[in-house]
Design an enzyme around this catalytic site. Structure first.
Site, PDB file in Angstrom:
ATOM      1  N   SER A 260       0.831  -1.194   0.000  1.00 35.45           N
ATOM      2  CA  SER A 260       0.000   0.000   0.000  1.00 35.45           C
ATOM      3  C   SER A 260       0.871   1.252   0.000  1.00 35.45           C
ATOM      4  O   SER A 260       1.895   1.308   0.685  1.00 35.45           O
ATOM      5  CB  SER A 260      -0.879  -0.014   1.254  1.00 35.45           C
ATOM      6  OG  SER A 260      -1.247   1.287   1.628  1.00 35.45           O
ATOM      7  N   GLY A 262       0.064   4.988   0.835  1.00 35.60           N
ATOM      8  CA  GLY A 262      -0.954   5.951   1.269  1.00 35.60           C
ATOM      9  C   GLY A 262      -0.342   7.335   1.374  1.00 35.60           C
ATOM     10  O   GLY A 262       0.818   7.551   1.031  1.00 35.60           O
ATOM     11  N   LYS A 263      -1.167   8.240   1.869  1.00 34.16           N
ATOM     12  CA  LYS A 263      -0.679   9.614   2.018  1.00 34.16           C
ATOM     13  C   LYS A 263       0.390   9.678   3.091  1.00 34.16           C
ATOM     14  O   LYS A 263       1.325  10.459   3.000  1.00 34.16           O
ATOM     15  CB  LYS A 263      -1.844  10.510   2.442  1.00 34.16           C
ATOM     16  CG  LYS A 263      -2.493  11.220   1.282  1.00 34.16           C
ATOM     17  CD  LYS A 263      -3.347  12.377   1.794  1.00 34.16           C
ATOM     18  CE  LYS A 263      -4.177  11.964   2.985  1.00 34.16           C
ATOM     19  NZ  LYS A 263      -5.264  12.826   3.381  1.00 34.16           N
ATOM     20  N   GLU A 264       0.225   8.859   4.103  1.00 32.11           N
ATOM     21  CA  GLU A 264       1.102   9.002   5.256  1.00 32.11           C
ATOM     22  C   GLU A 264       2.082   7.860   5.458  1.00 32.11           C
ATOM     23  O   GLU A 264       2.963   7.938   6.294  1.00 32.11           O
ATOM     24  CB  GLU A 264       0.250   9.182   6.513  1.00 32.11           C
ATOM     25  CG  GLU A 264      -0.450  10.527   6.504  1.00 32.11           C
ATOM     26  CD  GLU A 264      -1.718  10.539   7.324  1.00 32.11           C
ATOM     27  OE1 GLU A 264      -1.980   9.549   8.022  1.00 32.11           O
ATOM     28  OE2 GLU A 264      -2.434  11.533   7.261  1.00 32.11           O
ATOM     29  N   VAL A 266       3.968   4.037   3.588  1.00 26.49           N
ATOM     30  CA  VAL A 266       4.080   2.987   2.586  1.00 26.49           C
ATOM     31  C   VAL A 266       4.190   1.687   3.357  1.00 26.49           C
ATOM     32  O   VAL A 266       4.917   1.619   4.342  1.00 26.49           O
ATOM     33  CB  VAL A 266       5.358   3.125   1.735  1.00 26.49           C
ATOM     34  CG1 VAL A 266       5.273   2.241   0.504  1.00 26.49           C
ATOM     35  CG2 VAL A 266       5.573   4.547   1.331  1.00 26.49           C
ATOM     36  N   VAL A 267       3.455   0.682   2.927  1.00 27.13           N
ATOM     37  CA  VAL A 267       3.492  -0.584   3.647  1.00 27.13           C
ATOM     38  C   VAL A 267       4.046  -1.668   2.716  1.00 27.13           C
ATOM     39  O   VAL A 267       3.594  -1.802   1.576  1.00 27.13           O
ATOM     40  CB  VAL A 267       2.097  -0.974   4.163  1.00 27.13           C
ATOM     41  CG1 VAL A 267       2.153  -2.291   4.930  1.00 27.13           C
ATOM     42  CG2 VAL A 267       1.526   0.122   5.057  1.00 27.13           C
ATOM     43  N   ASP A 405      -9.421   7.275  13.730  1.00 27.06           N
ATOM     44  CA  ASP A 405      -9.516   7.170  12.264  1.00 27.06           C
ATOM     45  C   ASP A 405     -10.223   5.861  11.924  1.00 27.06           C
ATOM     46  O   ASP A 405      -9.854   5.152  10.997  1.00 27.06           O
ATOM     47  CB  ASP A 405      -8.127   7.229  11.625  1.00 27.06           C
ATOM     48  CG  ASP A 405      -8.217   7.458  10.109  1.00 27.06           C
ATOM     49  OD1 ASP A 405      -9.283   7.864   9.628  1.00 27.06           O
ATOM     50  OD2 ASP A 405      -7.221   7.216   9.414  1.00 27.06           O
TER      51      ASP A 405
HETATM   52  P1  ADP Z   1      -2.201   4.550   6.158  1.00 27.55           P
HETATM   53  O1  ADP Z   1      -1.933   5.591   7.186  1.00 27.55           O
HETATM   54  O2  ADP Z   1      -1.391   4.716   4.938  1.00 27.55           O
HETATM   55  O3  ADP Z   1      -3.686   4.377   5.874  1.00 27.55           O
HETATM   56  P2  ADP Z   1      -2.360   1.845   7.230  1.00 27.55           P
HETATM   57  O4  ADP Z   1      -1.753   1.406   8.512  1.00 27.55           O
HETATM   58  O5  ADP Z   1      -3.843   1.956   7.174  1.00 27.55           O
HETATM   59  O6  ADP Z   1      -1.662   3.194   6.815  1.00 27.55           O
HETATM   60  O7  ADP Z   1      -1.862   0.843   6.109  1.00 27.55           O
HETATM   61  C1  ADP Z   1      -2.224   1.007   4.755  1.00 27.55           C
HETATM   62  C2  ADP Z   1      -2.718  -0.297   4.167  1.00 27.55           C
HETATM   63  O8  ADP Z   1      -1.697  -1.284   4.252  1.00 27.55           O
HETATM   64  C3  ADP Z   1      -3.892  -0.883   4.899  1.00 27.55           C
HETATM   65  O9  ADP Z   1      -5.104  -0.403   4.401  1.00 27.55           O
HETATM   66  C4  ADP Z   1      -3.747  -2.357   4.663  1.00 27.55           C
HETATM   67  O10 ADP Z   1      -4.300  -2.711   3.428  1.00 27.55           O
HETATM   68  C5  ADP Z   1      -2.241  -2.537   4.585  1.00 27.55           C
HETATM   69  N1  ADP Z   1      -1.696  -2.963   5.870  1.00 27.55           N
HETATM   70  C6  ADP Z   1      -1.213  -2.191   6.861  1.00 27.55           C
HETATM   71  N2  ADP Z   1      -0.783  -2.915   7.898  1.00 27.55           N
HETATM   72  C7  ADP Z   1      -1.003  -4.202   7.565  1.00 27.55           C
HETATM   73  C8  ADP Z   1      -0.779  -5.468   8.219  1.00 27.55           C
HETATM   74  N3  ADP Z   1      -0.228  -5.539   9.439  1.00 27.55           N
HETATM   75  N4  ADP Z   1      -1.134  -6.595   7.565  1.00 27.55           N
HETATM   76  C9  ADP Z   1      -1.690  -6.534   6.343  1.00 27.55           C
HETATM   77  N5  ADP Z   1      -1.910  -5.400   5.687  1.00 27.55           N
HETATM   78  C10 ADP Z   1      -1.589  -4.242   6.270  1.00 27.55           C
END
Ligand code: ADP
Ligand code: MN
Length: 516
Positions: A260, A262-264, A266-267, A405
């Site tokens: 992913s 996102g704005k804040e 990267v995962v 959130d």
């Molecule tokens: P953001 O602040 O960018 O929204 P998130 O923590 O929501 O950060 O992570 C973005 C996306 O990454 C999530 O919507 C999810 O799809 C994926 N993600 C984040 N953490 C995990 C995790 N521990 N396991 C699986 N997917 C994850």
């Protein structure tokens, strides 16, 4: 053991699982006083940092597998890739050292000197290896956003008859890639093979190519003092180094790619390693959340953190980069609280600066779907609703947290239940805006489940009361919010008069626990 097992087993494991007990990175440092809160928030500083950031952007590929480049099958070169990038950086450094020597030789004691500055590969900012390094990224041109893939040739082979070369012929392909390096910009030093039969894997080649291109553009940018940085994906070199170390230490097996952007944050997804020397178990699959360190996001978010008393003392003493790290730290602490309360959520593996490694919710590299993306039977929908109601109460009462959130975007559906993620912005209920955040969460949850056909779903005001245990009686949203703000103000006044917050808002007993 699968990732679910690891995460679900934790609450029984006492204060923390064995693999959390030893931190190979040591304790986080809290030194360095570099600017005041006023400085941090000032436009002038913002501009300076933006400028510095533009000059410092040096993005690189981590998830090269995603790249719009040639691909090979079944070639596991993920650590080669990291190594190649590290070596390239080394090479650039050597190249610059040589330039400096030549500069010195030519200039000697002469009063008039020439400079090779513009020919350097490693730009001054990058060679700074101090603790406080680049975290800032350009916010207009997001280097984390994946480029639109360009098309690769469909047929996947070239040549005719017995000279046919498919893209899967690793050896031939490797030699070709080595030869193709010569096509990089002329000033890009690729070294020569000194007659060796060099074979580069596609992934390594792609990474180097990307590096060459970005270096080329970077140099052009610096020389022309252009305002805009190029749109690149992936993370800055310091982050890459952190990730590299995690792989190198055996903590992670491989980093497979980006889940992913996102704005804040990267995962990334990674397979856990088996750092045999440490007496800790890494989950088989991990998620790596890299907090993006854009000034703009940071500025938008300050209201969450600067009023959170847990961070209050430190806020004024920190430089902006460290505040970004604090987001990661906040997520870690909040996840730990949730874990201890038995709320399904990712389990913290390790925190290093602005990079948080946690257990992966999902399986075989496929992340669990967000609630907004999954179609549930009406039975599961109802089950999910009651589970969330329960989790919100637990979060409030046992963890002393408001998610802040909460929505179908930050809830994953995995293993027949809802998992909460993304808690870096979560605050305690007595945060000056804590109840407002809770009300917003309640509104999102109510609307989602009411639209989703759960007849039992409470409306946002009922849900708010059910979670907080407060008894706000207003029967319309405007009055309800006014009462919430009045309560928050009361708390603030209490802080003013007594120097500390109310321990809780509730005086009329515990909220009822809703169960099916
Ligand atoms: P953001 O602040 O960018 O929204 P998130 O923590 O929501 O950060 O992570 C973005 C996306 O990454 C999530 O919507 C999810 O799809 C994926 N993600 C984040 N953490 C995990 C995790 N521990 N396991 C699986 N997917 C994850
Ligand atoms: Mn999110």
């Amino acid at each position: 053991m699968d990732s679910v097992g690891v995460a679900a087993a934790a609450p029984d494991a006492g204060p923390g699982p064995a693999w959390q007990s030893k931190c190979p990175w040591g304790a986080p440092s809290t030194t360095s006083i570099s600017c005041s809160l006023a400085d941090v928030m000032s436009e002038q500083l913002a501009k300076e940092l933006q400028l510095e950031e533009e000059n410092a952007v040096f993005p690189e590929v981590v998830a090269a597998a995603e790249g719009p480049f040639i691909t090979g099958e079944n070639i596991d070169t993920s650590s080669d890739l990291m190594l190649a990038q590290m070596l390239q950086m080394e090479f650039d450094r050597e190249y610059d050292a040589q330039l400096r020597r030549e500069e010195k030789k030519i200039n000697g004691d002469s009063k008039v000197s020439i400079s090779f500055e513009n020919y350097r590969k490693v730009h001054p900012y990058d060679s700074d290896s101090s603790e406080d390094e680049v975290d800032w990224q350009d916010t207009r041109h997001d280097p984390y956003r994946a480029d639109k893939p360009t098309t690769t040739p469909r047929r996947g082979f070239i040549g005719k008859g017995k000279d046919i070369t498919t893209k899967h012929d690793e050896v031939v392909c490797g030699r070709k890639n080595t030869a193709r390096m010569e096509n990089f910009a002329p000033e890009f030093q690729v070294g020569d093979g000194i007659g060796m039969d060099l074979k580069l894997s596609n992934q390594v080649f792609n990474a180097l190519k990307q590096h060459a291109y970005s270096e080329e553009r970077r140099s052009a940018r610096l020389h022309e003092k252009k305002e805009h940085s190029t749109a690149e994906k992936a993370v800055d070199p310091k982050t890459r180094l952190l990730l590299y170390k995690m792989v190198n230490s055996g903590m992670l097996e491989t980093i497979t790619g980006c889940i992913s952007t996102g704005k804040e944050s990267v995962v990334f997804h990674a397979y856990g390693g088996n750092s045999a020397t440490e007496d800790k178990v890494i989950p088989p699959e991990c998620a790596i959340k890299v907090f993006k360190t854009t000034l703009n996001e940071f500025k938008n978010r300050d209201k969450y953190i600067k009023d959170d008393y847990r961070f209050k003392d430190r806020f004024s003493k920190l430089n902006p980069r460290k505040i970004i790290r604090m987001w990661a730290e906040k997520e870690m602490h909040n996840l730990t609280r949730m874990q201890n309360a038995g709320i399904p959520c990712p389990q913290v593996v390790i925190l290093k600066k602005h990079v948080l490694v946690m257990s992966f919710i999902g399986q075989d590299q496929i992340p669990a779907p967000k609630l907004k993306d999954v179609t549930l039977s009406s039975e599961d929908m109802k089950k999910a609703y009651y589970q969330i109601l329960n989790m919100m109460q637990q979060l409030y009462r046992e963890c002393n947290l408001v998610h802040a959130d909460l929505s179908e975007y930050n809830m994953l559906w995995h293993d027949g239940k809802v998992w909460l993620i993304d808690v870096s912005q979560s605050v305690e209920p007595t945060h000056p805006h804590g109840l407002e955040f809770l009300f917003r969460d309640c509104r999102n949850v109510s609307q989602f489940f009411q639209k989703g056909g759960v007849a039992e779903a409470l409306n946002e005001r009922e849900l708010f009361n059910a979670v907080s245990g407060l008894n706000i009686t207003a029967d319309n949203e405007v009055d309800f919010q006014a009462e919430i703000e009045a309560l928050e103000k009361m708390n603030e006044d209490h802080v003013q008069n007594h120097g500390k917050k109310l321990s809780t808002f509730s005086s009329d007993g515990d909220p009822p626990i809703y169960d099916e």
